[in-house]
Motif scaffolding. Structure first.
Motif, mmCIF file in Angstrom:
data_model
loop_
_atom_site.group_PDB
_atom_site.id
_atom_site.type_symbol
_atom_site.label_atom_id
_atom_site.label_comp_id
_atom_site.label_asym_id
_atom_site.label_seq_id
_atom_site.Cartn_x
_atom_site.Cartn_y
_atom_site.Cartn_z
ATOM 1 N N SER A 331 -23.080 -74.130 -49.074
ATOM 2 C CA SER A 331 -22.964 -72.897 -49.848
ATOM 3 C C SER A 331 -22.902 -73.274 -51.320
ATOM 4 C CB SER A 331 -21.703 -72.112 -49.437
ATOM 5 O OG SER A 331 -20.553 -72.939 -49.507
ATOM 6 N N SER A 365 -26.243 -76.272 -50.686
ATOM 7 C CA SER A 365 -27.005 -75.271 -49.929
ATOM 8 C C SER A 365 -28.504 -75.499 -49.961
ATOM 9 C CB SER A 365 -26.687 -73.871 -50.475
ATOM 10 O OG SER A 365 -26.982 -73.789 -51.868
ATOM 11 N N ARG A 372 -25.645 -72.520 -42.662
ATOM 12 C CA ARG A 372 -24.819 -72.127 -43.799
ATOM 13 C C ARG A 372 -23.337 -72.169 -43.445
ATOM 14 N NH1 ARG A 372 -28.646 -68.209 -46.646
ATOM 15 N NH2 ARG A 372 -30.353 -67.891 -45.189
ATOM 16 N N ARG A 388 -23.762 -67.619 -50.159
ATOM 17 C CA ARG A 388 -24.252 -68.346 -48.987
ATOM 18 C C ARG A 388 -25.768 -68.525 -49.034
ATOM 19 N NH1 ARG A 388 -23.338 -65.948 -43.796
ATOM 20 N NH2 ARG A 388 -23.355 -68.081 -42.946
ATOM 21 N N TYR A 390 -29.356 -70.064 -49.529
ATOM 22 C CA TYR A 390 -29.923 -71.388 -49.729
ATOM 23 C C TYR A 390 -30.376 -71.504 -51.184
ATOM 24 C CZ TYR A 390 -30.120 -72.250 -44.674
ATOM 25 O OH TYR A 390 -29.800 -72.456 -43.357
#
Length: 431
Positions: A331, A365, A372, A388, A390
């Protein structure tokens, strides 16, 4: 019948020769900074031993040559996964210069790549991409990083631990695949790294062998300079894998103390006022997964009481570290300036103006097969922003007083979901 046998024998011979050439072919090409500002290290792998490691390079043509010898690498003692790793240092490079190069031997050469050397001195603005936790499966950020690299957006990459998931898997074939995947980034930019928990197998043997960080410490802790920034990479994993002994942890602590003491000397701090560290496991996070940073005291932050501490938060605070870069949590999270769970905002209008404590960024991330990480339902007040999505982080050190960060979201097609400036007129210890 005799002619058929002769044909088959020739086919086997030719096939054997082709196979032999294939195994000498360079792959997994990547760059790193050398021990000196005018050095670049080129690293690559071959499946068999060509007995020589050569880089031909130059500004307009491949007229210069640097050489070394290959190093045999056997993953985990398994002879089936033997390969040869080549590390060649290019020295006495001109500043602000574009070089072309290829690497290999008389038995096989790579494609031609290029890189651009750093400008001379400190009065320039380094641009970096920063991320951790990118695997060979689900590497969400890789395509955008490849595009960014070819467009010339960065001067270097920092990968804050956890590669491939895992480099030792399938007799190190997963590691080979990952290193091939990042070649389209790492063959053009210094790809600077630190160890994560997914590198632990066989005493970090894949990590130690595959990368070539400066300092002669097997990539565990090192520092390098870019413009007005002093970067320090180190291993958080020495706190967690004590089965390999406590000596590496203790050695790293005293190495960090010495490096920070030198970097914080008035003449050096005036030249490079920014100190930025990067290590894999964060001191703080608000993730709801029971991981160590979700607890009040982490061993990286507070140390190991049975060993007499060796925690890093007090050390980094003492020497005025400006930014701490982390990963491990899948994250993104930005903290307000913090020390010992106390916030030290600069001003209400601008918390990052002369903040009075380090600023922590968790950027893990980039994408891997583990997916996640969730966040707490109630986010603590010291967490300024979390996501969260990517993605990965971009940083520009504009000058001696201003740093700029932004978070790129792969979920939102490259949109910037967070950005902030650090404006610091006074540099040095917070004490």
């Amino acid at each position: 019948m005799k002619s058929i046998l002769i044909f088959l024998s020739l086919s086997i011979l030719v096939s054997g020769e082709i196979d032999k050439v294939f195994h000498y072919q360079p792959e997994q090409v990547h760059l790193s900074f050398g021990d000196l500002p005018n050095e670049i290290v080129v690293t690559w792998s071959t499946q068999d031993d060509p007995k020589e490691s050569i880089v031909e390079f130059g500004e307009e043509s491949l007229e210069q040559i640097s050489k070394s010898k290959p190093i045999k690498f056997v993953d985990g003692g398994n002879e089936k996964s033997t390969q040869y790793i080549h590390k060649v240092t290019l020295s006495n490079l001109k500043p602000s210069t574009r070089y072309i190069y290829h690497c290999g031997s008389s038995l096989g050469w790579s494609a031609e790549f290029w890189f651009v050397t750093q400008p001379k001195g400190t009065e320039w603005s380094p641009r970096l991409a920063i991320f951790g936790d990118m695997g060979n499966e689900n590497p969400q950020s890789l395509a955008r990083l490849q595009q960014d690299t070819q467009r010339g957006l960065y001067d270097a990459i920092i990968h804050v631990g956890d590669f491939a998931y895992d480099m030792d898997s399938e007799n190190a074939r997963v590691g080979d695949e990952f290193m091939r995947q990042i070649e389209s980034v790492a063959a053009y930019l210094p790809y600077m790294v630190c160890a994560g928990n997914h590198e632990e197998k066989y005493n970090f043997s894949n990590y130690r062998s595959r990368f070539s960080m400066p300092g002669g410490t097997e990539n565990l802790m090192y520092s390098f300079n870019m413009g007005p920034v002093h970067f320090i990479g180190f291993s958080t994993e020495l706190y967690y894998y004590l089965n390999y002994g406590i000596k590496p942890l203790v050695n790293q602590y005293y190495w960090l103390e010495k490096d920070l003491e030198i970097a914080n000397q008035p003449k050096n701090r005036a030249l490079r006022p920014w100190i930025i560290t990067f290590g894999h496991r964060p001191m703080y996070c608000s993730n709801d997964n029971g991981d160590d940073c979700s607890k009040h005291n982490t061993v990286v932050r507070k140390g190991l009481p049975l060993l007499g501490s060796f925690g890093l938060e007090d050390l980094f605070y003492k020497y005025g570290v400006d930014v701490m870069l982390w990963a491990h949590e899948h994250s993104y999270e930005r903290l307000w300036p913090i020390y010992d769970y106390k916030m030290f905002n600069g001003t209400i209008e601008d918390p990052y103006k002369n903040p009075g404590a380090p600023i922590h960024l968790v950027t893990g991330s980039a994408g891997c097969k583990e997916g996640r990480e969730p966040f707490d339902k109630i986010i603590p007040e010291w967490s300024a922003f979390h996501s969260r999505d990517y993605g990965y982080t971009r940083m520009t050190a504009y000058n001696t007083t201003h740093l700029y960060f932004e978070q790129v979201s792969d979920d939102k097609n490259g949109s910037i979901i967070d950005s902030f400036w650090i404006n610091k007129q006074k540099h040095g210890s917070y004490l």
